[in-house]
Motif scaffolding. Structure first.
Motif, PDB file in Angstrom:
ATOM      1  N   PHE A 125       0.838  -1.202   0.000  1.00 50.52           N
ATOM      2  CA  PHE A 125       0.000   0.000   0.000  1.00 50.52           C
ATOM      3  C   PHE A 125       0.877   1.257   0.000  1.00 50.52           C
ATOM      4  CE2 PHE A 125      -2.149   3.356   2.466  1.00 50.52           C
ATOM      5  CZ  PHE A 125      -3.304   3.531   1.709  1.00 50.52           C
ATOM      6  N   SER A 126       1.912   1.270   0.853  1.00 50.84           N
ATOM      7  CA  SER A 126       2.804   2.436   0.942  1.00 50.84           C
ATOM      8  C   SER A 126       3.584   2.633  -0.353  1.00 50.84           C
ATOM      9  CB  SER A 126       3.775   2.287   2.116  1.00 50.84           C
ATOM     10  OG  SER A 126       4.733   1.285   1.873  1.00 50.84           O
ATOM     11  N   PHE A 127       3.895   1.538  -1.016  1.00 47.35           N
ATOM     12  CA  PHE A 127       4.565   1.624  -2.313  1.00 47.35           C
ATOM     13  C   PHE A 127       3.661   2.330  -3.324  1.00 47.35           C
ATOM     14  CE2 PHE A 127       5.598  -0.457  -6.452  1.00 47.35           C
ATOM     15  CZ  PHE A 127       6.852   0.111  -6.611  1.00 47.35           C
ATOM     16  N   GLY A 128       2.369   1.991  -3.288  1.00 49.52           N
ATOM     17  CA  GLY A 128       1.404   2.658  -4.166  1.00 49.52           C
ATOM     18  C   GLY A 128       1.295   4.148  -3.887  1.00 49.52           C
ATOM     19  N   LEU A 129       1.425   4.544  -2.607  1.00 52.02           N
ATOM     20  CA  LEU A 129       1.356   5.957  -2.243  1.00 52.02           C
ATOM     21  C   LEU A 129       2.446   6.790  -2.923  1.00 52.02           C
ATOM     22  CD1 LEU A 129       0.669   5.876   1.625  1.00 52.02           C
ATOM     23  CD2 LEU A 129      -0.981   6.331  -0.183  1.00 52.02           C
ATOM     24  N   THR A 130       3.587   6.158  -3.246  1.00 55.38           N
ATOM     25  CA  THR A 130       4.720   6.897  -3.823  1.00 55.38           C
ATOM     26  C   THR A 130       4.560   7.154  -5.319  1.00 55.38           C
ATOM     27  OG1 THR A 130       6.008   4.896  -4.355  1.00 55.38           O
ATOM     28  CG2 THR A 130       6.271   5.832  -2.141  1.00 55.38           C
ATOM     29  N   ILE A 131       3.587   6.504  -5.950  1.00 51.62           N
ATOM     30  CA  ILE A 131       3.417   6.624  -7.403  1.00 51.62           C
ATOM     31  C   ILE A 131       2.458   7.761  -7.732  1.00 51.62           C
ATOM     32  CG2 ILE A 131       2.658   5.452  -9.521  1.00 51.62           C
ATOM     33  CD1 ILE A 131       3.464   2.806  -8.192  1.00 51.62           C
ATOM     34  N   ASP A 132       2.902   8.674  -8.565  1.00 52.25           N
ATOM     35  CA  ASP A 132       2.089   9.817  -8.993  1.00 52.25           C
ATOM     36  C   ASP A 132       1.437   9.484 -10.335  1.00 52.25           C
ATOM     37  OD1 ASP A 132       0.966  12.171  -9.793  1.00 52.25           O
ATOM     38  OD2 ASP A 132       2.796  13.370  -9.691  1.00 52.25           O
ATOM     39  N   PRO A 133       0.116   9.183 -10.364  1.00 51.73           N
ATOM     40  CA  PRO A 133      -0.549   8.782 -11.613  1.00 51.73           C
ATOM     41  C   PRO A 133      -0.513   9.871 -12.683  1.00 51.73           C
ATOM     42  CG  PRO A 133      -2.034   8.569  -9.720  1.00 51.73           C
ATOM     43  CD  PRO A 133      -0.822   9.274  -9.244  1.00 51.73           C
ATOM     44  N   THR A 134      -0.415  11.152 -12.265  1.00 51.58           N
ATOM     45  CA  THR A 134      -0.474  12.252 -13.229  1.00 51.58           C
ATOM     46  C   THR A 134       0.793  12.362 -14.083  1.00 51.58           C
ATOM     47  OG1 THR A 134       0.416  13.851 -11.627  1.00 51.58           O
ATOM     48  CG2 THR A 134      -1.970  13.562 -11.679  1.00 51.58           C
ATOM     49  N   THR A 135       1.884  11.721 -13.675  1.00 50.05           N
ATOM     50  CA  THR A 135       3.140  11.826 -14.434  1.00 50.05           C
ATOM     51  C   THR A 135       3.397  10.621 -15.331  1.00 50.05           C
ATOM     52  OG1 THR A 135       4.466  10.759 -12.707  1.00 50.05           O
ATOM     53  CG2 THR A 135       4.176  13.147 -12.534  1.00 50.05           C
ATOM     54  N   LEU A 136       2.507   9.639 -15.288  1.00 50.20           N
ATOM     55  CA  LEU A 136       2.789   8.375 -15.973  1.00 50.20           C
ATOM     56  C   LEU A 136       2.585   8.419 -17.487  1.00 50.20           C
ATOM     57  CD1 LEU A 136       1.205   5.858 -13.420  1.00 50.20           C
ATOM     58  CD2 LEU A 136       3.523   6.760 -13.487  1.00 50.20           C
ATOM     59  N   GLY A 137       1.718   9.314 -17.954  1.00 48.90           N
ATOM     60  CA  GLY A 137       1.338   9.339 -19.372  1.00 48.90           C
ATOM     61  C   GLY A 137       2.491   9.451 -20.349  1.00 48.90           C
ATOM     62  N   GLY A 138       3.472  10.298 -20.051  1.00 49.70           N
ATOM     63  CA  GLY A 138       4.576  10.521 -20.992  1.00 49.70           C
ATOM     64  C   GLY A 138       5.556   9.378 -21.077  1.00 49.70           C
ATOM     65  N   ALA A 139       5.434   8.389 -20.182  1.00 46.90           N
ATOM     66  CA  ALA A 139       6.412   7.292 -20.167  1.00 46.90           C
ATOM     67  C   ALA A 139       5.792   5.946 -20.533  1.00 46.90           C
ATOM     68  CB  ALA A 139       7.046   7.205 -18.785  1.00 46.90           C
ATOM     69  N   VAL A 140       4.567   5.988 -21.101  1.00 53.31           N
ATOM     70  CA  VAL A 140       3.833   4.739 -21.353  1.00 53.31           C
ATOM     71  C   VAL A 140       4.592   3.794 -22.277  1.00 53.31           C
ATOM     72  CG1 VAL A 140       1.758   3.744 -22.394  1.00 53.31           C
ATOM     73  CG2 VAL A 140       1.560   5.706 -20.885  1.00 53.31           C
ATOM     74  N   TRP A 141       4.928   4.271 -23.488  1.00 53.21           N
ATOM     75  CA  TRP A 141       5.561   3.387 -24.476  1.00 53.21           C
ATOM     76  C   TRP A 141       6.960   2.965 -24.050  1.00 53.21           C
ATOM     77  CZ3 TRP A 141       2.276   1.051 -27.214  1.00 53.21           C
ATOM     78  CH2 TRP A 141       1.108   1.691 -27.638  1.00 53.21           C
ATOM     79  N   LEU A 142       7.671   3.885 -23.409  1.00 55.52           N
ATOM     80  CA  LEU A 142       9.009   3.569 -22.908  1.00 55.52           C
ATOM     81  C   LEU A 142       8.922   2.456 -21.858  1.00 55.52           C
ATOM     82  CD1 LEU A 142      11.942   4.710 -23.276  1.00 55.52           C
ATOM     83  CD2 LEU A 142      11.529   6.051 -21.212  1.00 55.52           C
ATOM     84  N   SER A 143       7.960   2.563 -20.966  1.00 53.38           N
ATOM     85  CA  SER A 143       7.790   1.566 -19.900  1.00 53.38           C
ATOM     86  C   SER A 143       7.355   0.218 -20.449  1.00 53.38           C
ATOM     87  CB  SER A 143       6.764   2.057 -18.878  1.00 53.38           C
ATOM     88  OG  SER A 143       7.164   3.285 -18.306  1.00 53.38           O
ATOM     89  N   ILE A 144       6.420   0.244 -21.401  1.00 52.11           N
ATOM     90  CA  ILE A 144       5.945  -1.011 -21.999  1.00 52.11           C
ATOM     91  C   ILE A 144       7.084  -1.732 -22.713  1.00 52.11           C
ATOM     92  CG2 ILE A 144       4.459  -1.976 -23.813  1.00 52.11           C
ATOM     93  CD1 ILE A 144       2.354   0.135 -22.998  1.00 52.11           C
TER      94      ILE A 144
ATOM     95  N   ALA B 205      10.209   4.904 -14.241  1.00 49.65           N
ATOM     96  CA  ALA B 205      10.435   3.914 -13.189  1.00 49.65           C
ATOM     97  C   ALA B 205       9.130   3.544 -12.490  1.00 49.65           C
ATOM     98  CB  ALA B 205      11.444   4.452 -12.175  1.00 49.65           C
ATOM     99  N   ALA B 206       8.305   4.557 -12.206  1.00 47.63           N
ATOM    100  CA  ALA B 206       7.041   4.314 -11.496  1.00 47.63           C
ATOM    101  C   ALA B 206       6.111   3.415 -12.303  1.00 47.63           C
ATOM    102  CB  ALA B 206       6.356   5.642 -11.188  1.00 47.63           C
ATOM    103  N   LEU B 207       5.934   3.726 -13.590  1.00 45.10           N
ATOM    104  CA  LEU B 207       5.030   2.945 -14.434  1.00 45.10           C
ATOM    105  C   LEU B 207       5.589   1.545 -14.709  1.00 45.10           C
ATOM    106  CD1 LEU B 207       2.368   2.939 -15.919  1.00 45.10           C
ATOM    107  CD2 LEU B 207       3.507   3.931 -17.912  1.00 45.10           C
ATOM    108  N   TYR B 208       6.892   1.468 -14.954  1.00 46.51           N
ATOM    109  CA  TYR B 208       7.568   0.184 -15.202  1.00 46.51           C
ATOM    110  C   TYR B 208       7.415  -0.736 -13.990  1.00 46.51           C
ATOM    111  CZ  TYR B 208      11.664  -2.928 -15.557  1.00 46.51           C
ATOM    112  OH  TYR B 208      12.519  -4.004 -15.575  1.00 46.51           O
ATOM    113  N   VAL B 209       7.653  -0.179 -12.809  1.00 47.12           N
ATOM    114  CA  VAL B 209       7.531  -0.953 -11.572  1.00 47.12           C
ATOM    115  C   VAL B 209       6.082  -1.369 -11.332  1.00 47.12           C
ATOM    116  CG1 VAL B 209       7.629  -0.719  -9.048  1.00 47.12           C
ATOM    117  CG2 VAL B 209       9.591  -0.047 -10.430  1.00 47.12           C
ATOM    118  N   LEU B 210       5.155  -0.441 -11.554  1.00 50.91           N
ATOM    119  CA  LEU B 210       3.738  -0.738 -11.344  1.00 50.91           C
ATOM    120  C   LEU B 210       3.281  -1.897 -12.243  1.00 50.91           C
ATOM    121  CD1 LEU B 210       1.009  -0.057 -10.054  1.00 50.91           C
ATOM    122  CD2 LEU B 210       0.634   1.576 -11.900  1.00 50.91           C
ATOM    123  N   ILE B 211       3.637  -1.829 -13.535  1.00 56.30           N
ATOM    124  CA  ILE B 211       3.226  -2.880 -14.480  1.00 56.30           C
ATOM    125  C   ILE B 211       3.783  -4.238 -14.048  1.00 56.30           C
ATOM    126  CG2 ILE B 211       3.423  -3.727 -16.860  1.00 56.30           C
ATOM    127  CD1 ILE B 211       3.488  -0.757 -17.747  1.00 56.30           C
TER     128      ILE B 211
END
Length: 404
Positions: free
Chosen positions: A282-301, A363-369
């Motif tokens: 849960f605390s790990f999820g708190l550190t992720i900012d959903p508003t910044t993830l959009g620009g890194a989608v393809w890079l993370s995938i 890093a946030a989106l890559y880790v989340l996925i």
């Protein structure tokens, strides 16, 4: 006004709801914990005029999460033993080298193809190389695979990664934060980390008769106080010499697994592992900012796809080198595919050094996925193995048919 107790209460309630939902849907609970944390984190919006952003309590929740990692790794060590680890020393060294070599090389190639400058490229390679020991521990325990033959290889790779991490962070900290690094300092840091691990394992094994006598305590309260003291002192001390506190906790578990009190420790620790482990995700999820993830989608995938391929190849190669079956080798690759706390540490280092801002959301989106995919894929390794077996059999039949 400080409402920290109320905020913690709401957090635990949300974690419980996430757990109930995952049980209803029969999915791994880890992604649900992370997603609910992300939904109510510091960057979330107020909903129906109720602020669920946990601004006051987040540092305390993060600290409880750190304790969760310690219990997860400590319990995993209890399920294993020093004896089994020592017997597999050579195969673990080979497997760990294979794992790091494949994933680090792929990370460097990916960063280079994506056009990152040198320092960012090195950070990206670090982010994509180190797996999450907390998620791996949780998955192994939840799926009841701690007694499997491949588990010693998985544990060995986790420990091997920590030695690599100690060296790598020393190098990157010097390059990014001070502009230089000392070769002697790096070598000393690596030797210290490796020496500490070996020392705890060797002395711990020799001290088993003493531990048996020392832990011969009737009161559960006093018994737990002694266990907690050993756990937190060793884990805390390991952090002071640049060995991850989670690895210190794993080492304590491995040592205490050799004692005659192992079953009692396991029984008493279980509720703490489950409670604090849930708070960690849960605390790990708190550190992720959903508003910044959009620009890194393809890079993370792209990085996720490469990591899945790299982990599968590393698992198969490491398993084969240790004489394990193909099915066990598939388990190795997917059990440690999740990325987590160590990848976030690497991203924070990039932020502290003023590197390109894209590194953080990547890093946030890559880790989340991978935190979502990892437990799901690990649960389905039996089906994945059957599918791969069918594909290769079908391919062999076609080749034979063409020959005739």
């Amino acid at each position: 006004m400080n409402y920290i107790v109320f905020e913690i209460g709401i957090a635990i309630g949300l974690i419980a709801l996430a757990g109930l939902l995952s049980a209803k849907l029969r999915f791994s609970v880890i992604p649900f914990y992370i997603l609910v944390g992300m939904a109510v984190g510091p960057h979330s919006f107020e909903f129906w005029h109720i602020d669920l952003r946990f601004i006051e309590s987040q540092p305390f929740i993060e600290f409880l999460g750190r304790i969760g990692v310690l219990f997860l790794l400590f319990y995993l060590g209890l399920e294993f033993s020093v004896g089994r680890l020592i017997k597999s020393g050579k195969s673990i060294a080979v497997g760990g080298t294979i794992y790091i070599l494949i994933n680090f090389t792929l990370g460097l190639v990916f960063g280079w193809v994506a056009g990152f400058p040198l320092l960012e490229l090195l950070i990206i390679a670090g982010i994509t190389t180190i797996s999450s020991s907390a998620i791996a521990a949780k998955v192994l325990v939840d799926l009841k695979r701690t007694a499997n033959p491949e588990t010693e290889m998985i544990l060995g790779i986790i420990m091997f990664e920590d030695v690599f991490l100690a060296i790598y962070i020393s190098i990157l900290s010097g390059l990014i934060l001070s502009g230089s690094t000392s070769l002697g300092g790096i070598a000393m840091s690596a030797l210290l980390a490796l020496g500490f691990m070996l020392l705890v394992l060797i002395i711990g094994r020799k001290a088993v008769p003493l531990l048996n006598r020392m832990l011969n305590i009737r009161s559960n309260e006093l018994f737990l106080l002694v266990i907690f003291a050993i756990l937190f002192i060793i884990a805390g001390f390991s952090e002071t010499i640049h060995v991850a506190e989670a690895i210190g906790a794993l080492l304590v578990g491995l040592v205490l697994a050799e004692t005659e009190h192992m079953k009692r420790i396991e029984h008493l620790i279980l509720p703490f592992r489950d409670f604090f482990g849930a708070i960690f995700f849960f605390s790990f999820g708190l550190t992720i900012d959903p508003t910044t993830l959009g620009g890194a989608v393809w890079l993370s995938i792209g990085a996720v796809v490469l990591t899945l391929i790299g982990n599968f190849a590393a698992g198969m190669w490491a398993g084969h080198s240790a004489g394990l079956s193909a099915k066990a080798s598939v388990n190795i690759g997917f059990t440690i595919v999740a990325r987590g706390e160590f990848s976030i540490i690497m991203a924070n280092l990039a932020k502290a050094g003023g590197l390109l801002p894209i590194v953080q959301p990547f890093a946030a989106l890559y880790v989340l996925i991978l935190a979502v995919l990892g437990p799901l894929l690990t649960k389905e390794t039996k089906s994945i193995y059957k599918l791969l077996n069918w594909i290769f059999r079908f391919k062999d039949k076609r080749v034979n048919a063409q020959k005739h």
